[in-house]
Every structure is written in C-alpha cells, then in structure tokens.
Design a protein around this motif. Sequence first.
Motif, PDB file in Angstrom:
ATOM      1  N   UNK A   5      18.879   8.829  37.215  1.00 27.62           N
ATOM      2  CA  UNK A   5      19.640   7.579  37.253  1.00 27.62           C
ATOM      3  C   UNK A   5      20.744   7.542  36.208  1.00 27.62           C
ATOM      4  N   UNK A   6      20.579   8.282  35.134  1.00 22.69           N
ATOM      5  CA  UNK A   6      21.546   8.279  34.040  1.00 22.69           C
ATOM      6  C   UNK A   6      22.669   9.297  34.204  1.00 22.69           C
ATOM      7  N   UNK A   7      22.488  10.256  35.073  1.00 23.74           N
ATOM      8  CA  UNK A   7      23.404  11.398  35.146  1.00 23.74           C
ATOM      9  C   UNK A   7      24.836  10.974  35.430  1.00 23.74           C
ATOM     10  N   UNK A   8      25.047  10.164  36.444  1.00 27.05           N
ATOM     11  CA  UNK A   8      26.413   9.806  36.832  1.00 27.05           C
ATOM     12  C   UNK A   8      27.097   8.964  35.756  1.00 27.05           C
ATOM     13  N   UNK A   9      26.343   8.097  35.118  1.00 33.31           N
ATOM     14  CA  UNK A   9      26.923   7.236  34.088  1.00 33.31           C
ATOM     15  C   UNK A   9      27.371   8.057  32.886  1.00 33.31           C
ATOM     16  N   UNK A  10      26.535   8.980  32.426  1.00 34.54           N
ATOM     17  CA  UNK A  10      26.895   9.767  31.256  1.00 34.54           C
ATOM     18  C   UNK A  10      27.909  10.851  31.579  1.00 34.54           C
ATOM     19  N   UNK A  11      27.924  11.344  32.793  1.00 32.31           N
ATOM     20  CA  UNK A  11      28.924  12.342  33.176  1.00 32.31           C
ATOM     21  C   UNK A  11      30.323  11.748  33.139  1.00 32.31           C
ATOM     22  N   UNK A  12      30.435  10.472  33.428  1.00 39.97           N
ATOM     23  CA  UNK A  12      31.745   9.817  33.367  1.00 39.97           C
ATOM     24  C   UNK A  12      32.272   9.745  31.942  1.00 39.97           C
ATOM     25  N   UNK A  13      31.380   9.696  30.955  1.00 38.73           N
ATOM     26  CA  UNK A  13      31.791   9.611  29.554  1.00 38.73           C
ATOM     27  C   UNK A  13      32.093  10.973  28.942  1.00 38.73           C
ATOM     28  N   UNK A  14      31.731  12.049  29.615  1.00 35.97           N
ATOM     29  CA  UNK A  14      31.938  13.376  29.057  1.00 35.97           C
ATOM     30  C   UNK A  14      33.277  13.993  29.438  1.00 35.97           C
ATOM     31  N   UNK A  15      34.060  13.327  30.242  1.00 38.58           N
ATOM     32  CA  UNK A  15      35.417  13.783  30.542  1.00 38.58           C
ATOM     33  C   UNK A  15      35.493  15.016  31.423  1.00 38.58           C
ATOM     34  N   UNK A  16      34.822  14.998  32.549  1.00 35.98           N
ATOM     35  CA  UNK A  16      34.886  16.117  33.483  1.00 35.98           C
ATOM     36  C   UNK A  16      36.027  15.961  34.488  1.00 35.98           C
ATOM     37  N   UNK A  17      36.740  14.865  34.407  1.00 34.95           N
ATOM     38  CA  UNK A  17      37.899  14.579  35.266  1.00 34.95           C
ATOM     39  C   UNK A  17      37.541  14.663  36.752  1.00 34.95           C
ATOM     40  N   UNK A  18      38.228  15.527  37.491  1.00 33.48           N
ATOM     41  CA  UNK A  18      38.043  15.568  38.936  1.00 33.48           C
ATOM     42  C   UNK A  18      36.774  16.298  39.361  1.00 33.48           C
ATOM     43  N   UNK A  19      36.134  17.035  38.462  1.00 32.25           N
ATOM     44  CA  UNK A  19      34.902  17.740  38.798  1.00 32.25           C
ATOM     45  C   UNK A  19      33.654  16.978  38.365  1.00 32.25           C
ATOM     46  N   UNK A  21      31.986  14.666  39.829  1.00 31.26           N
ATOM     47  CA  UNK A  21      31.007  14.526  40.906  1.00 31.26           C
ATOM     48  C   UNK A  21      30.228  15.821  41.111  1.00 31.26           C
ATOM     49  N   UNK A  22      30.910  16.955  41.054  1.00 29.12           N
ATOM     50  CA  UNK A  22      30.240  18.242  41.249  1.00 29.12           C
ATOM     51  C   UNK A  22      29.274  18.543  40.107  1.00 29.12           C
ATOM     52  N   UNK A  23      29.702  18.244  38.884  1.00 26.99           N
ATOM     53  CA  UNK A  23      28.837  18.467  37.723  1.00 26.99           C
ATOM     54  C   UNK A  23      27.627  17.543  37.793  1.00 26.99           C
ATOM     55  N   UNK A  55      23.730  22.028  30.877  1.00 23.58           N
ATOM     56  CA  UNK A  55      23.615  23.220  31.718  1.00 23.58           C
ATOM     57  C   UNK A  55      24.603  23.158  32.883  1.00 23.58           C
ATOM     58  N   UNK A  56      24.715  21.991  33.502  1.00 23.69           N
ATOM     59  CA  UNK A  56      25.631  21.841  34.640  1.00 23.69           C
ATOM     60  C   UNK A  56      27.084  22.001  34.211  1.00 23.69           C
ATOM     61  N   UNK A  57      27.430  21.466  33.046  1.00 16.45           N
ATOM     62  CA  UNK A  57      28.809  21.595  32.562  1.00 16.45           C
ATOM     63  C   UNK A  57      29.161  23.049  32.310  1.00 16.45           C
ATOM     64  N   UNK A  58      28.254  23.775  31.711  1.00 15.85           N
ATOM     65  CA  UNK A  58      28.507  25.193  31.455  1.00 15.85           C
ATOM     66  C   UNK A  58      28.529  25.999  32.746  1.00 15.85           C
ATOM     67  N   UNK A  59      27.738  25.606  33.721  1.00 13.14           N
ATOM     68  CA  UNK A  59      27.733  26.302  35.011  1.00 13.14           C
ATOM     69  C   UNK A  59      29.051  26.115  35.750  1.00 13.14           C
ATOM     70  N   UNK A  60      29.718  24.994  35.520  1.00 18.18           N
ATOM     71  CA  UNK A  60      30.999  24.718  36.177  1.00 18.18           C
ATOM     72  C   UNK A  60      32.195  25.125  35.324  1.00 18.18           C
TER      73      UNK A  60
END
Length: 79
Positions: A5-19, A21-23, A55-60
Amino acid sequence: IDPALYVYRFAAHLGFDDKANAVSLTAVRLVGRMKRDWIVAGRRPAGICAAALLIAARAHGFDRYKHDVTKVLRVCGMT
C-alpha cells in the motif's frame, strides 16, 4: 498492514519521473514475493517497502542509495 500500500506513495517522493509506475510495479511484485517467502513476518511495512523500492530502483537503472530511500521512508539505515 500490507507494505504494498505504501509503494506508490513513496515512489512518487523518490523522483523516478516517467518510470515511477514501472519501478512501483516491480516493487509491488517484490513485496508479493517477500510475502510468499515469509520475509515480511515480524518486520515493519515501511522497512519492507524501502527494501523493495531500493531493489526495484536499481533494477531499473536508477542510482538511488540506501540513505536516499531511508530519508524519504523514515526508517533506519540498517533496515
């Protein structure tokens, strides 16, 4: 509480830009895999989410370090 439940919220704060959703999708899959393997038992959801996002950020191909993720998720670096 489900760590996914937390993944999408925190991914938005990490600055992945257009990727972002994939991360996030990769991180949710990692959380699901961790749940099947009983890795989440006894751990806080934020720590599981932090590990999956790192792990997902490094994988992408993103250069995110442990302190970047722990700062956003407010968890200990040893997590």
